[in-house]
Write a protein that holds these residues in place. Structure first.
Motif, PDB file in Angstrom:
ATOM      1  N   GLY A 281       0.834  -1.013   0.047  1.00 26.40           N
ATOM      2  CA  GLY A 281      -0.159   0.122   0.084  1.00 26.40           C
ATOM      3  C   GLY A 281       0.728   1.167  -0.726  1.00 26.40           C
ATOM      4  O   GLY A 281       1.853   1.268   0.705  1.00 26.40           O
ATOM      5  N   THR A 283       1.157   3.147   2.585  1.00 28.03           N
ATOM      6  CA  THR A 283       1.100   3.402   3.633  1.00 28.03           C
ATOM      7  C   THR A 283       1.321   2.470   3.948  1.00 28.03           C
ATOM      8  O   THR A 283       0.821   1.080   3.611  1.00 28.03           O
ATOM      9  CB  THR A 283      -0.330   4.632   4.234  1.00 28.03           C
ATOM     10  N   GLN A 285      -0.316   1.779   6.809  1.00 24.13           N
ATOM     11  CA  GLN A 285      -1.881   1.209   7.821  1.00 24.13           C
ATOM     12  C   GLN A 285      -2.612   0.923   6.061  1.00 24.13           C
ATOM     13  O   GLN A 285      -3.482  -0.012   6.688  1.00 24.13           O
ATOM     14  CB  GLN A 285      -2.315   2.222   8.196  1.00 24.13           C
ATOM     15  N   GLU A 286      -2.415   1.143   4.608  1.00 19.69           N
ATOM     16  CA  GLU A 286      -2.446   0.850   3.805  1.00 19.69           C
ATOM     17  C   GLU A 286      -2.593  -0.641   3.946  1.00 19.69           C
ATOM     18  O   GLU A 286      -3.945  -1.542   2.756  1.00 19.69           O
ATOM     19  CB  GLU A 286      -2.476   1.572   2.486  1.00 19.69           C
ATOM     20  N   ASP A 289      -4.251  -2.682   5.946  1.00 23.53           N
ATOM     21  CA  ASP A 289      -5.652  -2.762   5.158  1.00 23.53           C
ATOM     22  C   ASP A 289      -6.795  -4.031   4.890  1.00 23.53           C
ATOM     23  O   ASP A 289      -7.595  -4.282   4.879  1.00 23.53           O
ATOM     24  CB  ASP A 289      -6.280  -1.299   4.933  1.00 23.53           C
ATOM     25  N   LYS A 290      -5.641  -4.093   3.523  1.00 23.67           N
ATOM     26  CA  LYS A 290      -5.797  -5.015   2.572  1.00 23.67           C
ATOM     27  C   LYS A 290      -5.041  -6.058   2.565  1.00 23.67           C
ATOM     28  O   LYS A 290      -6.347  -6.821   2.126  1.00 23.67           O
ATOM     29  CB  LYS A 290      -4.658  -4.932   1.139  1.00 23.67           C
ATOM     30  N   THR A 368       4.519  -0.940   2.519  1.00 21.90           N
ATOM     31  CA  THR A 368       4.603   0.338   1.764  1.00 21.90           C
ATOM     32  C   THR A 368       6.025  -0.347   0.779  1.00 21.90           C
ATOM     33  O   THR A 368       6.937  -1.894   0.712  1.00 21.90           O
ATOM     34  CB  THR A 368       5.726   1.814   2.408  1.00 21.90           C
ATOM     35  N   ASP A 401      -0.266  -4.299  -7.835  1.00 19.23           N
ATOM     36  CA  ASP A 401      -0.194  -3.757  -7.073  1.00 19.23           C
ATOM     37  C   ASP A 401       1.576  -3.908  -6.915  1.00 19.23           C
ATOM     38  O   ASP A 401       1.856  -2.637  -7.242  1.00 19.23           O
ATOM     39  CB  ASP A 401      -0.654  -4.290  -5.428  1.00 19.23           C
TER      40      ASP A 401
END
Length: 447
Positions: A281, A283, A285-286, A289-290, A368, A401
Protein backbone atom coordinates in the motif's frame (compact mmCIF):
# COMPACT_ATOMS: atom_id res chain seq x y z
CA UNK A 1 25.54 -1.70 -5.74
CA UNK A 2 22.94 -4.45 -5.45
CA UNK A 3 22.96 -6.82 -8.39
CA UNK A 4 19.91 -7.29 -10.57
CA UNK A 5 17.42 -9.90 -9.49
CA UNK A 6 15.11 -12.32 -11.30
CA UNK A 7 11.34 -12.31 -10.84
CA UNK A 8 8.79 -15.00 -11.56
CA UNK A 9 5.03 -14.77 -11.08
CA UNK A 10 3.03 -17.68 -9.73
CA UNK A 11 -0.47 -17.54 -11.21
CA UNK A 12 -2.18 -20.64 -9.85
CA UNK A 13 -5.81 -20.50 -8.75
CA UNK A 14 -7.01 -16.91 -8.21
CA UNK A 15 -4.12 -15.96 -5.95
CA UNK A 16 -2.45 -17.42 -2.88
CA UNK A 17 -4.86 -16.13 -0.24
CA UNK A 18 -7.63 -18.52 0.76
CA UNK A 19 -10.16 -15.70 0.51
CA UNK A 20 -9.02 -14.49 -2.91
CA UNK A 21 -12.04 -15.79 -4.83
CA UNK A 22 -14.39 -13.71 -2.65
CA UNK A 23 -12.54 -10.44 -3.26
CA UNK A 24 -14.92 -7.97 -4.98
CA UNK A 25 -12.47 -7.39 -7.86
CA UNK A 26 -11.95 -11.11 -8.59
CA UNK A 27 -13.91 -13.22 -11.09
CA UNK A 28 -14.56 -16.45 -9.13
CA UNK A 29 -14.40 -18.47 -12.36
CA UNK A 30 -11.25 -16.79 -13.66
CA UNK A 31 -9.06 -19.85 -13.13
CA UNK A 32 -11.11 -21.66 -15.78
CA UNK A 33 -10.92 -18.85 -18.37
CA UNK A 34 -8.16 -18.32 -20.92
CA UNK A 35 -8.85 -14.56 -20.90
CA UNK A 36 -7.90 -14.40 -17.20
CA UNK A 37 -4.48 -15.92 -17.84
CA UNK A 38 -3.88 -13.94 -21.03
CA UNK A 39 -4.41 -10.74 -19.01
CA UNK A 40 -1.93 -11.92 -16.35
CA UNK A 41 0.74 -13.17 -18.78
CA UNK A 42 0.63 -10.08 -20.97
CA UNK A 43 0.78 -7.74 -17.98
CA UNK A 44 3.72 -9.65 -16.51
CA UNK A 45 5.48 -9.55 -19.88
CA UNK A 46 4.91 -5.81 -20.28
CA UNK A 47 6.59 -5.43 -16.87
CA UNK A 48 9.55 -7.54 -18.16
CA UNK A 49 9.16 -10.27 -15.53
CA UNK A 50 11.21 -13.38 -16.24
CA UNK A 51 8.47 -15.99 -16.18
CA UNK A 52 4.97 -17.00 -15.21
CA UNK A 53 4.58 -20.23 -13.30
CA UNK A 54 1.76 -22.75 -12.86
CA UNK A 55 2.10 -25.16 -9.97
CA UNK A 56 -0.05 -28.28 -10.31
CA UNK A 57 -1.37 -31.35 -8.58
CA UNK A 58 -3.05 -34.19 -10.46
CA UNK A 59 -5.98 -34.50 -8.13
CA UNK A 60 -7.92 -32.44 -5.60
CA UNK A 61 -5.66 -32.60 -2.56
CA UNK A 62 -7.75 -30.29 -0.37
CA UNK A 63 -9.65 -32.38 2.20
CA UNK A 64 -13.08 -31.87 3.69
CA UNK A 65 -11.62 -31.51 7.19
CA UNK A 66 -13.48 -30.22 9.13
CA UNK A 67 -16.68 -31.12 7.21
CA UNK A 68 -17.82 -28.26 5.01
CA UNK A 69 -14.31 -26.97 4.28
CA UNK A 70 -13.92 -28.45 0.81
CA UNK A 71 -16.95 -26.74 -0.76
CA UNK A 72 -15.66 -23.38 0.52
CA UNK A 73 -12.28 -23.73 -1.22
CA UNK A 74 -11.52 -22.35 -4.68
CA UNK A 75 -8.34 -24.44 -4.76
CA UNK A 76 -10.32 -27.22 -6.41
CA UNK A 77 -11.07 -26.12 -9.99
CA UNK A 78 -8.23 -25.36 -12.40
CA UNK A 79 -6.96 -26.18 -15.90
CA UNK A 80 -4.21 -28.56 -16.99
CA UNK A 81 -1.12 -26.34 -17.07
CA UNK A 82 0.71 -27.44 -20.22
CA UNK A 83 -2.39 -26.99 -22.38
CA UNK A 84 -2.83 -23.53 -20.89
CA UNK A 85 0.82 -22.52 -21.39
CA UNK A 86 0.70 -23.69 -25.00
CA UNK A 87 -2.19 -21.29 -25.56
CA UNK A 88 -0.30 -18.48 -23.80
CA UNK A 89 2.76 -19.08 -25.98
CA UNK A 90 0.75 -17.77 -28.93
CA UNK A 91 -0.14 -14.45 -27.28
CA UNK A 92 3.24 -13.65 -25.66
CA UNK A 93 6.75 -13.31 -27.07
CA UNK A 94 9.34 -12.96 -24.29
CA UNK A 95 8.11 -14.14 -20.91
CA UNK A 96 9.05 -17.64 -19.73
CA UNK A 97 6.34 -20.29 -19.39
CA UNK A 98 6.92 -22.75 -16.53
CA UNK A 99 4.64 -25.56 -15.37
CA UNK A 100 4.72 -28.47 -12.97
CA UNK A 101 4.64 -32.13 -13.96
CA UNK A 102 5.00 -35.08 -11.62
CA UNK A 103 7.71 -37.72 -11.98
CA UNK A 104 5.49 -40.14 -10.06
CA UNK A 105 2.57 -40.40 -12.48
CA UNK A 106 4.18 -39.67 -15.83
CA UNK A 107 6.73 -41.37 -18.06
CA UNK A 108 9.97 -39.65 -19.12
CA UNK A 109 9.21 -39.81 -22.84
CA UNK A 110 5.88 -38.03 -22.28
CA UNK A 111 7.51 -35.17 -20.41
CA UNK A 112 10.48 -34.85 -22.77
CA UNK A 113 8.21 -34.70 -25.82
CA UNK A 114 5.64 -32.28 -24.39
CA UNK A 115 8.10 -29.78 -22.95
CA UNK A 116 10.33 -29.89 -26.03
CA UNK A 117 7.23 -29.10 -28.09
CA UNK A 118 6.34 -26.17 -25.81
CA UNK A 119 9.90 -24.86 -26.14
CA UNK A 120 9.51 -24.85 -29.94
CA UNK A 121 6.01 -23.35 -29.83
CA UNK A 122 7.20 -20.52 -27.58
CA UNK A 123 10.52 -19.87 -29.31
CA UNK A 124 12.58 -21.07 -26.36
CA UNK A 125 10.58 -20.04 -23.29
CA UNK A 126 9.57 -23.35 -21.68
CA UNK A 127 10.39 -24.57 -18.20
CA UNK A 128 9.55 -27.81 -16.34
CA UNK A 129 8.98 -27.70 -12.58
CA UNK A 130 10.01 -31.13 -11.30
CA UNK A 131 7.92 -32.59 -8.46
CA UNK A 132 7.12 -35.93 -6.91
CA UNK A 133 3.46 -36.51 -6.10
CA UNK A 134 2.90 -36.95 -2.37
CA UNK A 135 -0.84 -37.28 -1.77
CA UNK A 136 -3.09 -40.31 -1.66
CA UNK A 137 -5.67 -38.26 -3.59
CA UNK A 138 -3.35 -38.28 -6.60
CA UNK A 139 -2.45 -41.95 -6.15
CA UNK A 140 -6.13 -42.92 -6.33
CA UNK A 141 -6.40 -41.29 -9.74
CA UNK A 142 -3.64 -43.54 -11.06
CA UNK A 143 -4.48 -47.10 -10.06
CA UNK A 144 -3.09 -46.93 -6.53
CA UNK A 145 -4.65 -46.79 -3.04
CA UNK A 146 -1.74 -44.83 -1.57
CA UNK A 147 1.24 -42.96 -2.92
CA UNK A 148 4.70 -44.45 -3.30
CA UNK A 149 6.96 -44.34 -0.27
CA UNK A 150 9.25 -41.35 0.13
CA UNK A 151 12.52 -43.04 -0.81
CA UNK A 152 11.05 -44.68 -3.93
CA UNK A 153 9.50 -41.42 -5.13
CA UNK A 154 12.79 -39.56 -4.99
CA UNK A 155 14.82 -42.43 -6.39
CA UNK A 156 12.41 -42.64 -9.31
CA UNK A 157 12.51 -38.84 -9.73
CA UNK A 158 16.31 -38.73 -9.96
CA UNK A 159 16.37 -41.38 -12.69
CA UNK A 160 13.37 -39.78 -14.43
CA UNK A 161 15.15 -36.42 -14.77
CA UNK A 162 18.30 -38.02 -16.18
CA UNK A 163 16.26 -39.89 -18.80
CA UNK A 164 14.43 -36.72 -19.84
CA UNK A 165 17.71 -34.81 -20.15
CA UNK A 166 19.12 -37.65 -22.25
CA UNK A 167 16.11 -37.64 -24.56
CA UNK A 168 16.44 -33.88 -25.05
CA UNK A 169 19.96 -34.54 -26.38
CA UNK A 170 18.67 -36.95 -29.06
CA UNK A 171 19.21 -34.53 -31.95
CA UNK A 172 22.37 -32.53 -32.53
CA UNK A 173 21.83 -28.81 -33.15
CA UNK A 174 22.57 -29.19 -36.87
CA UNK A 175 21.14 -32.69 -37.41
CA UNK A 176 18.43 -31.56 -39.86
CA UNK A 177 20.09 -30.82 -43.20
CA UNK A 178 16.86 -30.59 -45.22
CA UNK A 179 18.63 -31.20 -48.54
CA UNK A 180 15.86 -31.27 -51.14
CA UNK A 181 18.30 -32.07 -53.96
CA UNK A 182 19.66 -35.27 -52.39
CA UNK A 183 16.54 -36.18 -50.49
CA UNK A 184 18.40 -36.28 -47.16
CA UNK A 185 16.26 -34.86 -44.36
CA UNK A 186 18.72 -35.36 -41.49
CA UNK A 187 22.29 -36.51 -40.92
CA UNK A 188 22.01 -40.01 -39.39
CA UNK A 189 25.29 -39.54 -37.50
CA UNK A 190 23.65 -36.72 -35.55
CA UNK A 191 20.64 -38.57 -34.19
CA UNK A 192 21.27 -40.53 -30.99
CA UNK A 193 19.39 -43.34 -29.28
CA UNK A 194 19.54 -43.10 -25.48
CA UNK A 195 19.28 -46.86 -24.78
CA UNK A 196 18.65 -46.21 -21.08
CA UNK A 197 18.16 -49.22 -18.81
CA UNK A 198 17.73 -48.44 -15.12
CA UNK A 199 15.90 -49.56 -12.00
CA UNK A 200 12.69 -47.69 -12.83
CA UNK A 201 12.84 -47.02 -16.57
CA UNK A 202 13.85 -48.67 -19.82
CA UNK A 203 13.82 -46.11 -22.62
CA UNK A 204 15.44 -46.60 -26.00
CA UNK A 205 14.80 -43.24 -27.71
CA UNK A 206 15.52 -41.15 -29.67
CA UNK A 207 13.02 -38.37 -28.99
CA UNK A 208 10.79 -37.48 -31.93
CA UNK A 209 11.24 -33.72 -31.40
CA UNK A 210 14.40 -31.97 -32.61
CA UNK A 211 16.73 -30.12 -30.25
CA UNK A 212 14.97 -27.13 -28.75
CA UNK A 213 15.79 -23.43 -29.02
CA UNK A 214 17.19 -23.42 -25.47
CA UNK A 215 19.14 -26.65 -25.93
CA UNK A 216 16.68 -28.00 -23.41
CA UNK A 217 13.84 -26.37 -21.43
CA UNK A 218 14.69 -24.71 -18.12
CA UNK A 219 14.56 -27.15 -15.20
CA UNK A 220 12.90 -25.86 -12.02
CA UNK A 221 12.74 -27.61 -8.68
CA UNK A 222 11.43 -26.85 -5.21
CA UNK A 223 12.61 -29.67 -2.94
CA UNK A 224 14.04 -28.87 0.49
CA UNK A 225 14.87 -32.45 1.48
CA UNK A 226 18.36 -33.87 0.98
CA UNK A 227 17.10 -35.95 -1.93
CA UNK A 228 15.44 -32.90 -3.50
CA UNK A 229 18.57 -30.82 -3.00
CA UNK A 230 20.64 -33.51 -4.73
CA UNK A 231 18.36 -33.43 -7.78
CA UNK A 232 18.49 -29.63 -7.83
CA UNK A 233 22.29 -29.52 -7.48
CA UNK A 234 22.76 -31.92 -10.36
CA UNK A 235 20.13 -30.68 -12.81
CA UNK A 236 18.08 -27.61 -11.84
CA UNK A 237 18.46 -24.15 -13.36
CA UNK A 238 16.05 -22.50 -10.92
CA UNK A 239 14.92 -23.47 -7.42
CA UNK A 240 11.79 -22.11 -5.77
CA UNK A 241 12.46 -22.08 -2.02
CA UNK A 242 9.99 -21.61 0.83
CA UNK A 243 12.22 -20.19 3.56
CA UNK A 244 10.25 -18.25 6.18
CA UNK A 245 13.07 -16.13 7.62
CA UNK A 246 16.38 -14.78 6.38
CA UNK A 247 18.63 -17.04 8.45
CA UNK A 248 16.78 -20.10 7.20
CA UNK A 249 17.04 -18.70 3.68
CA UNK A 250 20.79 -18.10 3.97
CA UNK A 251 21.40 -21.61 5.29
CA UNK A 252 19.40 -23.18 2.46
CA UNK A 253 21.09 -20.99 -0.14
CA UNK A 254 24.57 -21.89 1.13
CA UNK A 255 23.78 -25.59 1.39
CA UNK A 256 22.40 -25.87 -2.13
CA UNK A 257 25.00 -23.65 -3.80
CA UNK A 258 27.72 -25.53 -1.91
CA UNK A 259 26.59 -28.84 -3.33
CA UNK A 260 26.89 -27.78 -6.98
CA UNK A 261 30.63 -28.46 -7.15
CA UNK A 262 29.99 -32.18 -6.66
CA UNK A 263 28.36 -32.13 -10.08
CA UNK A 264 30.92 -29.94 -11.79
CA UNK A 265 28.72 -26.85 -11.63
CA UNK A 266 29.43 -23.31 -10.48
CA UNK A 267 27.16 -21.22 -8.18
CA UNK A 268 26.03 -18.94 -11.02
CA UNK A 269 24.51 -21.91 -12.89
CA UNK A 270 21.61 -22.14 -10.42
CA UNK A 271 19.19 -19.39 -9.36
CA UNK A 272 17.42 -19.59 -5.98
CA UNK A 273 14.11 -17.70 -5.84
CA UNK A 274 12.18 -17.75 -2.55
CA UNK A 275 8.42 -17.37 -2.72
CA UNK A 276 6.80 -14.26 -1.22
CA UNK A 277 3.20 -13.13 -0.90
CA UNK A 278 3.02 -9.34 -0.78
CA UNK A 279 0.43 -6.86 0.49
CA UNK A 280 1.51 -3.41 -0.71
CA UNK A 281 0.00 0.00 0.00
CA UNK A 282 0.99 3.64 -0.29
CA UNK A 283 1.22 3.56 3.51
CA UNK A 284 1.78 0.73 5.96
CA UNK A 285 -1.76 1.15 7.22
CA UNK A 286 -3.14 0.79 3.70
CA UNK A 287 -1.10 -2.40 3.20
CA UNK A 288 -2.36 -3.77 6.53
CA UNK A 289 -5.93 -2.88 5.57
CA UNK A 290 -5.57 -4.90 2.34
CA UNK A 291 -4.34 -7.85 4.38
CA UNK A 292 -7.18 -7.60 6.88
CA UNK A 293 -9.78 -7.19 4.13
CA UNK A 294 -8.81 -10.51 2.59
CA UNK A 295 -8.53 -12.21 5.97
CA UNK A 296 -12.14 -11.23 6.71
CA UNK A 297 -13.22 -13.19 3.60
CA UNK A 298 -11.93 -16.53 4.95
CA UNK A 299 -14.85 -18.56 6.24
CA UNK A 300 -13.93 -20.01 9.68
CA UNK A 301 -14.62 -23.57 8.52
CA UNK A 302 -12.22 -23.11 5.60
CA UNK A 303 -9.70 -21.38 7.86
CA UNK A 304 -9.74 -24.28 10.32
CA UNK A 305 -8.91 -26.66 7.46
CA UNK A 306 -5.50 -24.96 7.21
CA UNK A 307 -4.81 -26.05 10.80
CA UNK A 308 -6.48 -29.46 10.70
CA UNK A 309 -3.48 -31.59 9.78
CA UNK A 310 -1.15 -29.79 12.15
CA UNK A 311 -3.41 -29.04 15.14
CA UNK A 312 -6.32 -31.45 14.74
CA UNK A 313 -10.02 -30.60 14.69
CA UNK A 314 -10.49 -27.22 16.39
CA UNK A 315 -14.06 -26.70 15.20
CA UNK A 316 -15.38 -27.05 18.75
CA UNK A 317 -13.43 -24.03 19.96
CA UNK A 318 -14.17 -20.29 19.73
CA UNK A 319 -12.10 -19.10 16.75
CA UNK A 320 -11.58 -15.77 18.53
CA UNK A 321 -10.26 -17.53 21.61
CA UNK A 322 -6.76 -18.77 22.46
CA UNK A 323 -5.09 -21.57 20.51
CA UNK A 324 -5.40 -24.86 22.47
CA UNK A 325 -2.94 -27.71 22.70
CA UNK A 326 -2.78 -29.73 19.45
CA UNK A 327 -5.37 -32.49 19.15
CA UNK A 328 -3.74 -35.63 17.66
CA UNK A 329 -1.49 -33.72 15.20
CA UNK A 330 -0.21 -35.50 12.10
CA UNK A 331 3.19 -33.78 12.32
CA UNK A 332 4.10 -32.99 15.93
CA UNK A 333 7.06 -30.75 15.11
CA UNK A 334 4.88 -28.46 12.96
CA UNK A 335 2.15 -28.45 15.60
CA UNK A 336 4.69 -27.48 18.27
CA UNK A 337 5.99 -24.64 16.09
CA UNK A 338 2.49 -23.30 15.43
CA UNK A 339 1.60 -23.42 19.12
CA UNK A 340 4.80 -21.57 20.03
CA UNK A 341 4.03 -18.94 17.37
CA UNK A 342 0.50 -18.49 18.73
CA UNK A 343 1.75 -18.11 22.29
CA UNK A 344 4.62 -15.79 21.34
CA UNK A 345 2.40 -13.48 19.25
CA UNK A 346 -0.67 -13.93 21.47
CA UNK A 347 -2.71 -15.11 18.47
CA UNK A 348 -6.28 -16.34 18.48
CA UNK A 349 -7.26 -19.40 16.43
CA UNK A 350 -8.60 -17.06 13.73
CA UNK A 351 -5.36 -15.07 13.64
CA UNK A 352 -3.31 -18.25 13.43
CA UNK A 353 -5.24 -19.75 10.53
CA UNK A 354 -5.26 -16.49 8.59
CA UNK A 355 -1.47 -16.30 8.97
CA UNK A 356 -1.26 -19.61 7.11
CA UNK A 357 -4.21 -19.11 4.74
CA UNK A 358 -2.94 -15.69 3.64
CA UNK A 359 -0.08 -17.06 1.55
CA UNK A 360 -0.60 -20.82 1.18
CA UNK A 361 2.62 -21.37 3.14
CA UNK A 362 4.75 -18.66 1.51
CA UNK A 363 6.41 -15.84 3.46
CA UNK A 364 4.26 -12.72 3.90
CA UNK A 365 5.58 -9.19 3.30
CA UNK A 366 3.23 -6.36 4.30
CA UNK A 367 4.13 -2.70 3.82
CA UNK A 368 4.92 0.19 1.51
CA UNK A 369 6.81 -0.25 -1.78
CA UNK A 370 9.96 0.81 0.06
CA UNK A 371 9.33 -1.78 2.80
CA UNK A 372 8.82 -4.56 0.27
CA UNK A 373 11.89 -3.67 -1.78
CA UNK A 374 13.99 -3.18 1.39
CA UNK A 375 13.05 -6.75 2.34
CA UNK A 376 13.95 -8.14 -1.09
CA UNK A 377 17.23 -6.23 -1.21
CA UNK A 378 18.17 -7.45 2.28
CA UNK A 379 17.64 -11.08 1.25
CA UNK A 380 19.78 -10.67 -1.86
CA UNK A 381 22.54 -8.81 -0.01
CA UNK A 382 22.56 -11.45 2.74
CA UNK A 383 23.08 -14.29 0.26
CA UNK A 384 19.62 -15.79 0.68
CA UNK A 385 18.14 -15.16 -2.79
CA UNK A 386 18.95 -14.53 -6.46
CA UNK A 387 15.42 -13.33 -7.10
CA UNK A 388 11.87 -14.08 -6.02
CA UNK A 389 8.82 -16.07 -7.04
CA UNK A 390 5.96 -13.61 -6.57
CA UNK A 391 2.81 -15.25 -5.20
CA UNK A 392 0.14 -12.50 -5.25
CA UNK A 393 -2.62 -12.80 -2.64
CA UNK A 394 -5.26 -12.34 -5.34
CA UNK A 395 -5.22 -12.05 -9.12
CA UNK A 396 -4.89 -9.96 -11.10
CA UNK A 397 -5.02 -7.15 -8.51
CA UNK A 398 -2.17 -8.36 -6.32
CA UNK A 399 0.07 -8.60 -9.38
CA UNK A 400 -0.95 -5.08 -10.44
CA UNK A 401 -0.04 -3.74 -7.00
CA UNK A 402 3.49 -5.14 -7.24
CA UNK A 403 4.04 -3.93 -10.80
CA UNK A 404 2.63 -0.45 -10.22
CA UNK A 405 4.02 0.17 -6.73
CA UNK A 406 7.10 -1.96 -6.02
CA UNK A 407 8.62 -2.43 -9.48
CA UNK A 408 9.45 1.27 -9.99
CA UNK A 409 11.32 1.22 -6.66
CA UNK A 410 13.26 -1.88 -7.71
CA UNK A 411 14.25 -0.15 -10.93
CA UNK A 412 15.15 3.08 -9.13
CA UNK A 413 17.68 1.03 -7.14
CA UNK A 414 19.01 -0.66 -10.27
CA UNK A 415 17.75 -4.06 -9.16
CA UNK A 416 15.57 -5.03 -12.13
CA UNK A 417 15.71 -4.75 -15.90
CA UNK A 418 13.86 -2.32 -18.13
CA UNK A 419 14.16 -4.54 -21.24
CA UNK A 420 14.61 -8.27 -21.88
CA UNK A 421 18.20 -9.34 -22.58
CA UNK A 422 17.26 -11.91 -25.21
CA UNK A 423 14.45 -13.93 -26.75
CA UNK A 424 14.68 -17.16 -24.73
CA UNK A 425 13.99 -17.75 -21.05
CA UNK A 426 17.54 -19.04 -20.62
CA UNK A 427 18.90 -15.75 -21.99
CA UNK A 428 16.62 -13.72 -19.71
CA UNK A 429 17.85 -15.65 -16.69
CA UNK A 430 21.48 -15.26 -17.72
CA UNK A 431 22.06 -19.01 -17.91
CA UNK A 432 24.30 -20.65 -20.48
CA UNK A 433 22.97 -23.05 -23.07
CA UNK A 434 23.71 -26.65 -22.02
CA UNK A 435 26.03 -28.83 -24.03
CA UNK A 436 24.71 -32.07 -25.46
CA UNK A 437 26.20 -35.24 -24.02
CA UNK A 438 26.94 -36.26 -27.61
CA UNK A 439 28.75 -33.06 -28.57
CA UNK A 440 31.89 -33.91 -30.52
CA UNK A 441 30.84 -37.55 -30.87
CA UNK A 442 29.55 -39.16 -34.06
CA UNK A 443 27.86 -41.95 -32.20
CA UNK A 444 25.33 -42.57 -34.93
CA UNK A 445 21.62 -43.05 -34.83
CA UNK A 446 19.27 -45.81 -33.80
CA UNK A 447 20.92 -49.11 -32.93
Amino acid sequence: MTRQIKLGLSMRYLGYHAGAWRHPEVDPEGASKLSHFVRIARTAEAAKLDMVFLADGIGIRTKDEPPGALCRSAQTAEMEPLTLLSALSAVTSHIGLVATASTTYNEPFHIARKWASLDHLSGGRAGWNIVTSWSDAEARNFNRDEHLDYATRYERAAEFVEVVKGLWDSWDEDALVNDKQTGIFFDPAKLHALNHVGKHFKVKGPLSVKRTPQGRPILVQAGASDQGIDIAAESADVVYSVSQDMEQGRAYYAKLKGRLARHGRSPDELLIMPGITHFIGATRQEAQDKYEKLNALVDPILGLSYLYGQMGDLSGYDVDGPVPEPNNPQVRSIAKGLLELAHRENLTIRQLYTTIAAGFGTRLVIGTPQDVVDDMEAWVEAGAADGFNLCPPYLPGGMDDFIQLALPELRRRGMFRTEYEGKTLRESLGLRKPRSRYEGKNSGAIK
